[in-house]
Design a protein around this motif. Structure first.
Motif, PDB file in Angstrom:
ATOM      1  N   GLU A 231       6.358  -5.090   6.418  1.00 39.78           N
ATOM      2  CA  GLU A 231       5.105  -5.047   6.460  1.00 39.78           C
ATOM      3  C   GLU A 231       4.043  -4.111   5.896  1.00 39.78           C
ATOM      4  OE1 GLU A 231       1.962  -6.719   9.899  1.00 39.78           O
ATOM      5  OE2 GLU A 231       3.829  -6.274  10.502  1.00 39.78           O
ATOM      6  N   TYR A 234       4.187  -4.526   2.094  1.00 46.92           N
ATOM      7  CA  TYR A 234       3.421  -5.802   1.729  1.00 46.92           C
ATOM      8  C   TYR A 234       2.138  -5.742   1.542  1.00 46.92           C
ATOM      9  CZ  TYR A 234       0.934 -10.225   2.349  1.00 46.92           C
ATOM     10  OH  TYR A 234      -0.167 -11.196   2.448  1.00 46.92           O
ATOM     11  N   THR A 238      -0.198  -5.362  -1.798  1.00 47.03           N
ATOM     12  CA  THR A 238      -1.311  -6.343  -1.837  1.00 47.03           C
ATOM     13  C   THR A 238      -2.457  -5.424  -2.338  1.00 47.03           C
ATOM     14  OG1 THR A 238      -0.292  -7.988  -0.480  1.00 47.03           O
ATOM     15  CG2 THR A 238      -2.423  -8.001  -0.691  1.00 47.03           C
ATOM     16  N   GLY A 260       8.976  -6.498   1.160  1.00 52.63           N
ATOM     17  CA  GLY A 260       7.596  -6.458   1.229  1.00 52.63           C
ATOM     18  C   GLY A 260       6.792  -6.745   0.100  1.00 52.63           C
ATOM     19  N   TYR A 262       8.155  -8.054  -2.729  1.00 57.26           N
ATOM     20  CA  TYR A 262       8.380  -9.223  -3.404  1.00 57.26           C
ATOM     21  C   TYR A 262       7.463 -10.238  -2.736  1.00 57.26           C
ATOM     22  CZ  TYR A 262      13.128  -9.292  -5.502  1.00 57.26           C
ATOM     23  OH  TYR A 262      14.135  -9.181  -6.575  1.00 57.26           O
ATOM     24  N   GLN A 263       7.075 -10.241  -1.586  1.00 51.83           N
ATOM     25  CA  GLN A 263       5.979 -10.994  -0.848  1.00 51.83           C
ATOM     26  C   GLN A 263       4.661 -10.889  -1.391  1.00 51.83           C
ATOM     27  OE1 GLN A 263       6.829  -9.810   3.162  1.00 51.83           O
ATOM     28  NE2 GLN A 263       7.905 -11.465   3.639  1.00 51.83           N
ATOM     29  N   HIS A 266       4.694 -12.270  -4.959  1.00 53.44           N
ATOM     30  CA  HIS A 266       4.797 -13.842  -5.096  1.00 53.44           C
ATOM     31  C   HIS A 266       3.230 -14.289  -4.639  1.00 53.44           C
ATOM     32  CE1 HIS A 266       6.218 -17.722  -4.533  1.00 53.44           C
ATOM     33  NE2 HIS A 266       5.420 -17.874  -3.380  1.00 53.44           N
ATOM     34  N   GLU A 267       2.831 -13.683  -3.600  1.00 56.09           N
ATOM     35  CA  GLU A 267       1.258 -14.280  -3.093  1.00 56.09           C
ATOM     36  C   GLU A 267       0.082 -13.980  -4.257  1.00 56.09           C
ATOM     37  OE1 GLU A 267      -0.130 -13.095   0.487  1.00 56.09           O
ATOM     38  OE2 GLU A 267       1.486 -13.940   1.589  1.00 56.09           O
TER      39      GLU A 267
END
Length: 334
Positions: A231, A234, A238, A260, A262-263, A266-267
């Motif tokens: 988290e 991420y 971000t 984290g 990767y997520q 991807h977003e």
């Protein structure tokens, strides 16, 4: 009531030999004691028929050797991934004809003191003092003067009193750099995680990464700082992407950080590895589960455990720090 255990005297009587002859045969000393092959076979047959097993406690009282090793750790034994070090230690102990006792303290010094006292009461021959995370430790005073090998930990002594077996984290950082360079990366390489000075693995991974990049005339573009969990990683990645950062490669300090990252990628509509290569450390099960599968540099837990016991039970040598290589597991993320 359990059945009565057969005695050495009973074996000798059934084989028609003296008690000392039976003892020499079962100890493998029939040749130097010039015992005939016929007598040796009679003793072995009698021992098998009587299901004779030597009294190890009595033998240890005579020889002061119990052929036992104790492994004392904080939380190593209860972690399914790092627990491979236990498997390596166990396999090496068996190969040396020893039993391995395992005790876990959860970092409680009172529990640790009690465990060591219990093992000493059982006349354990030698000790492995282990840690879940690579760090500096003080060897308990109770173990002073006893055979000890440190597993995944070090002391700050200028002249070490004990062997220490640790992962080669500096070499792993170097391997990370060379893997990215071999894939064509020269710039826009960012580290994800917090290489805090008190975290030995992070500090050494960063040092090795910088050395490996510098050898090719490259350098790290920056560090996206976060805790070593999905988290926080991420959220940090971000924020970096939202602020306009356009990395070409991310080096994550462990596989959870990579999850984290990767997520976040991807977003943000960034593809791995077409837009951003991702490389990590540890090679936990998570690395193979991610999609695309994650290139990760493996922590050699099994080899760490094996080498610790080899140093403990093998030929004597001057105490030193032994760094075990961390192999690169190439997958589809670079």
């Amino acid at each position: 009531m359990p059945p009565q255990r057969a005695t050495l005297l009973q074996v000798a009587q059934r084989a028609g030999v003296s008690r000392s002859t039976a003892s020499f045969v079962l100890a493998g000393r029939h040749q130097d004691m010039r015992i005939s092959e016929d007598a040796r076979q009679r003793v072995l047959r009698a021992a098998q028929e009587l299901d004779y097993r030597p009294n190890l406690m009595a033998r240890s009282l005579r020889t002061k050797v119990t052929k036992t090793v104790a492994l004392i750790s904080d939380t190593l034994a209860s972690d399914p991934y790092a627990g491979r070090a236990i498997h390596g230690s166990l396999a090496a102990a068996v190969a040396h004809g020893h039993l391995l006792f395992i005790g876990e303290t959860e970092g409680d010094l009172v529990v640790e003191e009690k465990l060591i006292a219990d093992f000493l009461d059982r006349q354990v021959d030698a000790f492995i003092y282990a840690c879940m995370f690579t760090r500096y430790v003080r060897v308990p005073q109770q173990l002073k003067g006893r055979p000890v090998v440190l597993l995944n930990c070090l002391t700050r002594a200028a002249r070490p009193a004990h062997h220490a077996v640790i992962p080669d984290e500096i070499g792993a950082g170097w391997s990370a750099a060379r893997t990215l360079i071999a894939a064509g990366h020269r710039d826009s390489i960012h580290l994800v995680g917090d290489p805090a000075r008190h975290v030995l693995a992070g500090r050494e991974r960063l040092a090795g990464l910088r050395e490996g990049l510098s050898a090719d005339g490259s350098k790290l573009a920056g560090i996206i700082e976060c805790d070593w969990w999905p988290e926080p990683a991420y959220e940090a990645v971000t924020r970096a992407l939202t602020s306009g950062l356009t990395p070409r490669a991310l080096v994550c300090l462990n596989d959870r950080v990579a999850l984290g990252a990767y997520q976040a990628l991807h977003e943000a509509g960034r593809s791995v590895p077409a837009d951003v290569s991702v490389l990590s450390f540890d090679d936990s099960d998570l690395a193979a589960w991610l999609r695309p599968p994650l290139t990760s540099i493996s922590l050699p837990h099994y080899q760490l455990g094996w080498q610790a016991v080899e140093l403990l039970l093998g030929p004597a040598q001057a105490p030193a720090v032994h760094r075990v290589p961390m192999p690169v597991r190439l997958r589809a993320s670079v």
